[in-house]
Structures are given as C-alpha cells and as structure tokens.
Scaffold this motif. Sequence first.
Motif, PDB file in Angstrom:
ATOM      1  N   LYS A  47       0.833  -1.208   0.000  1.00  0.00           N
ATOM      2  CA  LYS A  47       0.000   0.000   0.000  1.00  0.00           C
ATOM      3  C   LYS A  47       0.862   1.249   0.000  1.00  0.00           C
ATOM      4  N   ILE A  55       2.025   1.765  -3.487  1.00  0.00           N
ATOM      5  CA  ILE A  55       0.930   2.305  -4.304  1.00  0.00           C
ATOM      6  C   ILE A  55       0.763   3.794  -4.025  1.00  0.00           C
ATOM      7  N   ARG A  91       2.956   5.924  -5.882  1.00  0.00           N
ATOM      8  CA  ARG A  91       2.642   5.905  -7.313  1.00  0.00           C
ATOM      9  C   ARG A  91       3.223   4.738  -8.093  1.00  0.00           C
ATOM     10  N   ASN A 126       2.576   1.507  -9.935  1.00  0.00           N
ATOM     11  CA  ASN A 126       1.355   1.029 -10.567  1.00  0.00           C
ATOM     12  C   ASN A 126       1.223  -0.477 -10.368  1.00  0.00           C
ATOM     13  N   VAL A 127       0.633  -0.867  -9.264  1.00  0.00           N
ATOM     14  CA  VAL A 127       0.395  -2.281  -8.965  1.00  0.00           C
ATOM     15  C   VAL A 127      -0.915  -2.667  -9.637  1.00  0.00           C
TER      16      VAL A 127
END
Length: 103
Positions: free
Chosen positions: A42, A45, A48, A50-51
């Motif tokens: 998290k 993410i 930034r 991009n999962v």
Amino acid sequence: MKQFWDLLIYEGMDYPGNVTLPAALHDTKRIDYYRSYLINLKKAIDDRVNVVGYFAWSLFDNFEWRSGYTSRFGLVYVDYQTLKRYPKMSASWFRNLLQSKSN
C-alpha cells in the motif's frame, strides 16, 4: 499498453517441515507476513507504483520441487492422505480483509 513499472505480484510464505493439522490451521506467522507485505505494498501504491494485481501464493498446500510435500504454502491445508481440505486462519483473515470497507 503496460509500462515496465506495472507490477503483478505473486507472494507467499511457507511453513517448512511436516506440520500437524492443528498447528497448520493456526498460521499466525502467515497472517503477520501477509499483513506486513500488504501494508508495504500500500505504501508503494501511495508512492505511485502502478500495482495491477496481487495474488497470495498459494490457495492450497501443494508439491514444491525442492521440498516435496513438506512445506505448507497454502491458505488451505490439504491432507495428502485423504485430500480433504481445511481452511487455515489465514484464509479467514484474507476473506475478512477483502470484505472490509476500509481495505
């Protein structure tokens, strides 16, 4: 078009050695492992990254090339003699996580 920094992650941890059914079902180390991993995912993410997907490895205990049937990776315990399946605490934890509104 996917960028090279898009991530699809398969991650998990095992309990090495032959584990009894009661011990395997009480897999708090696996829960702690996934909780820590997802907290850090998290954060990535939020930074930034991009999962595009995440999969717990694996749903069922299975054969591992280096360890045979002695390592337990799954969220579900498999009795290799009867093939009966028993959801572990980690399966319940994942279900609750996925059903929570704050995930």
